[in-house]
Design an enzyme around this catalytic site. Structure first.
Site, PDB file in Angstrom:
ATOM      1  N   CYS A  84       0.871  -1.271   0.231  1.00 29.29           N
ATOM      2  CA  CYS A  84       0.242  -0.269  -0.035  1.00 29.29           C
ATOM      3  C   CYS A  84       0.486   1.666   0.515  1.00 29.29           C
ATOM      4  CB  CYS A  84      -0.947  -0.129   1.018  1.00 29.29           C
ATOM      5  SG  CYS A  84      -2.059  -1.648   1.197  1.00 29.29           S
ATOM      6  N   CYS A 207     -13.484   0.629   8.235  1.00 23.63           N
ATOM      7  CA  CYS A 207     -12.428   0.327   6.528  1.00 23.63           C
ATOM      8  C   CYS A 207     -12.203   1.112   5.794  1.00 23.63           C
ATOM      9  CB  CYS A 207     -12.764  -1.313   6.180  1.00 23.63           C
ATOM     10  SG  CYS A 207     -12.755  -2.494   7.652  1.00 23.63           S
ATOM     11  N   SER A 208     -11.444   1.384   5.422  1.00 17.97           N
ATOM     12  CA  SER A 208     -11.118   1.500   3.605  1.00 17.97           C
ATOM     13  C   SER A 208     -11.534   0.943   2.346  1.00 17.97           C
ATOM     14  CB  SER A 208      -9.561   2.151   3.140  1.00 17.97           C
ATOM     15  OG  SER A 208      -8.844   0.624   3.244  1.00 17.97           O
ATOM     16  N   ILE A 210     -11.991  -0.199  -1.083  1.00 18.44           N
ATOM     17  CA  ILE A 210     -11.781  -1.470  -2.711  1.00 18.44           C
ATOM     18  C   ILE A 210     -11.916  -1.114  -3.571  1.00 18.44           C
ATOM     19  CG2 ILE A 210     -11.313  -3.569  -3.526  1.00 18.44           C
ATOM     20  CD1 ILE A 210     -12.318  -5.378  -1.127  1.00 18.44           C
ATOM     21  N   LYS A 329     -10.706   6.033   3.781  1.00 13.74           N
ATOM     22  CA  LYS A 329     -12.057   5.215   3.708  1.00 13.74           C
ATOM     23  C   LYS A 329     -13.463   6.157   3.201  1.00 13.74           C
ATOM     24  CE  LYS A 329     -15.088   4.127   6.883  1.00 13.74           C
ATOM     25  NZ  LYS A 329     -15.366   4.094   5.565  1.00 13.74           N
ATOM     26  N   HIS A 333      -9.469   3.634  -1.990  1.00 13.76           N
ATOM     27  CA  HIS A 333      -7.958   2.828  -1.496  1.00 13.76           C
ATOM     28  C   HIS A 333      -7.125   1.991  -2.287  1.00 13.76           C
ATOM     29  CE1 HIS A 333      -3.862   2.170   0.249  1.00 13.76           C
ATOM     30  NE2 HIS A 333      -4.145   0.744   0.796  1.00 13.76           N
TER      31      HIS A 333
END
Ligand SMILES: [Zn+2]
Lengths: 389, 141
Positions: A84, A207-208, A210, A329, A333
């Site tokens: 990342c 959670c970020s 997808i 977020k 990402h």
């Protein structure tokens, strides 16, 4: 001594579930505004493709594909992979080549295409960035690594989940004002605090996303900068840090040791202190990661990050505005694009070109990008300085 | 990697990777007999859990030796509700990092929890044969 290097232009695709595009089209979207500013292919000496996870696409030799698609088939390229943190690792590599005099003008292009596989498959792929021999066999997904940090942090500092939910609320507040964001909607606190669990203590809104997307920046050596802009953003400090591969081997779970090392190196190189920073783009792959970043970067003392959240010091008009573009977020990402997108956002904020006044940070002289790979095994911190008054 | 024909095919936990080395195979065979092995550097004496074949400090070969501690404290945990593809049918499950008195640590599932895990709670080392080929160490409360 190395030549000074500045970011002179940037472009950004729409982030989201981009079923209308694959990585090549996303890259074209990110480069087009740069091209339109006059930085045509012939002005670029070489490119670095920031592309973290080829398993999502199956495409090998990604940098060749993209260079060709963008009409740079005869311009040198290479690909960088650092999970990342690939985006800023790519910028670090490009900076080195320009500072050393190998090239004068380079483009760093970050991209990821992640939504052509199911969420379970995406989770599977990302869990393989843990130790395949000792961690993977226990189903430790990417959120699980951060949940291990969250459980420990909540225990050591007696923190409730409310703080994490407040970080999510802030991210979505700003993401809602960013037309490039993946999930541009406000989330009420109650919803953020009580969402379905993903990896307890972390829930869905911790959670970020997808995300598919791309971002690009062009950097130039100091004697060439004027050809491109009168508003250069200087790369003032670069710090890189590393931490243990297995999360169990870390001396602490309430901090990312490599992030502290990266921050220290970046501040030293830039000759500035945490107090001098006017805005930060931090790696909030999970809300707990943003909280820990406040402390690792010196914006709050260890254990005091929650006060910064409670006092809303992280908002655009606060003491240290953080992720006023929605962050990983809400903006999303796309792994390889993330660090480049952070750089782009700092440039836009410095130029006073945030999309709306309600997320425009005032008078940014120093901006910081904090970009973490996997659960902290590699971290890059960049400090940028406004090059005009 | 191709396994030698006389070698028993073993996997740690829910691993999907068949690639084992003779060193790792020896670790797995001992584990199948409910013996946990660590490794010890033949040159500088540094100990590693989980075992490494090469010393992290001096890169000399390390040898497998018995690990004798059985009681640990929970350093941190996660309840995995949304699992990676290969473990979807097992979710939710609890992953814990346990720390032994010597400071060595191990990451594994806790399999017999009746209430929420808590940081600092005592853990006991256990073993489990998941199926014919899969074996693991685990935590018990
Ligand atoms: Zn040794």
């Amino acid at each position: 001594m190395a030549r000074r290097v500045a970011v002179v232009a940037g472009g950004h695709s729409k982030f989201g579930k981009r079923y209308d595009a694959t990585m090549r089209e996303l890259c074209a979207e990110a480069y087009k505004p740069i091209y339109d500013e006059g930085i045509t292919q012939d002005k670029i000496d070489a490119t670095v493709l920031s592309y973290a996870a080829s398993q999502f696409t199956g495409q090998g030799a990604g940098s060749a594909l993209i260079a060709d698609y963008l009409g740079m088939q005869d311009i040198p390229h290479l690909r960088v992979e650092s999970a990342c943190t690939t985006g800023t690792a790519s910028l670090r590599a490009a900076w080195g080549m320009v500072a050393a005099g190998l090239y004068d003008v380079m483009m760093v292009l970050g991209v990821e295409q992640m939504n052509r596989v199911s969420s379970a498959t995406a989770t599977e792929y990302m869990s393989r960035a843990g130790d395949m021999r000792w961690e993977y066999p226990y189903g430790i997904s990417f959120p699980a690594f951060y949940a291990l940090m969250a459980s420990r942090y909540m225990h050591e500092y007696n923190m409730s989940h409310d703080i994490l939910a407040k970080i999510a609320v802030k991210s979505h507040h700003y993401g809602a004002q960013n037309p490039k964001a993946h999930l541009p909607k406000e989330i009420p606190f109650e919803e953020a605090n009580n969402a379905i669990p993903i990896c307890r203590p972390l829930n869905l809104y911790d959670c970020s996303l997808i995300t598919d997307g791309a971002a690009a920046v062009v950097i130039a050596a100091e004697d060439r900068v004027k050809e491109f802009t009168d508003r250069p953003m200087w790369i003032k400090g670069i710090g890189a840090g590393a931490s243990e591969m297995m999360i169990q081997d870390r001396p602490t779970l309430t901090s990312i040791p490599g992030a502290k090392r990266a921050a220290k190196a970046a501040y030293e190189m830039a000759g500035v202190k945490p107090d001098d920073i006017n805005m930060a783009q931090v790696h909030d792959c999970f809300t707990i990661a943003e909280l820990i970043a406040y402390e690792d970067l010196g914006f709050a003392e260890p254990g005091k990050g929650p006060d910064l959240v409670e006092n809303k010091e992280n908002y655009h008009d606060g003491r240290i505005p953080v992720n006023c573009d929605g962050g990983l977020k809400s903006k999303g990402h796309p792994l390889g694009a993330t660090g480049v997108s952070m750089t782009y956002e700092i440039m836009k904020q410095m130029r006073g070109e945030a999309d709306k006044p309600s997320r425009q940070i005032k008078d940014v002289k120093y901006g910081l990008a904090h970009n973490v790979g996997q659960s902290g095994q590699f971290v890059n911190v960049f400090i940028f300085e406004r090059g005009w008054s | 990697m191709v396994l030698m024909s006389e070698q028993k095919e073993l996997y740690l936990g829910y691993a999907t990777d068949k690639a084992v080395t003779p060193f790792f195979q020896k670790f797995l065979e001992a584990l199948a007999e409910e013996k946990l092995l660590m490794s010890k550097c033949t040159s500088c004496g540094t100990e590693f859990l989980p075992p490494r074949e090469h010393c992290q400090k001096c890169l000399s070969k390390a040898e497998l030796v018995p690990f004798t501690e059985t009681e640990a404290k929970l350093r941190s945990y996660v309840i995995v509700d949304f699992a990676p593809e290969t473990l979807t049918s097992k979710a939710p499950y609890v992953v814990a990092i346990g720390e032994f008195p010597s400071g060595k640590r191990l990451t594994a599932h806790i399999t017999n929890l009746m209430s929420m895990p808590e940081v600092g709670m005592p853990l006991k080392l256990g073993f489990e044969k998941i199926d014919d080929k899969r074996i693991t160490y685990k935590w018990l409360v």
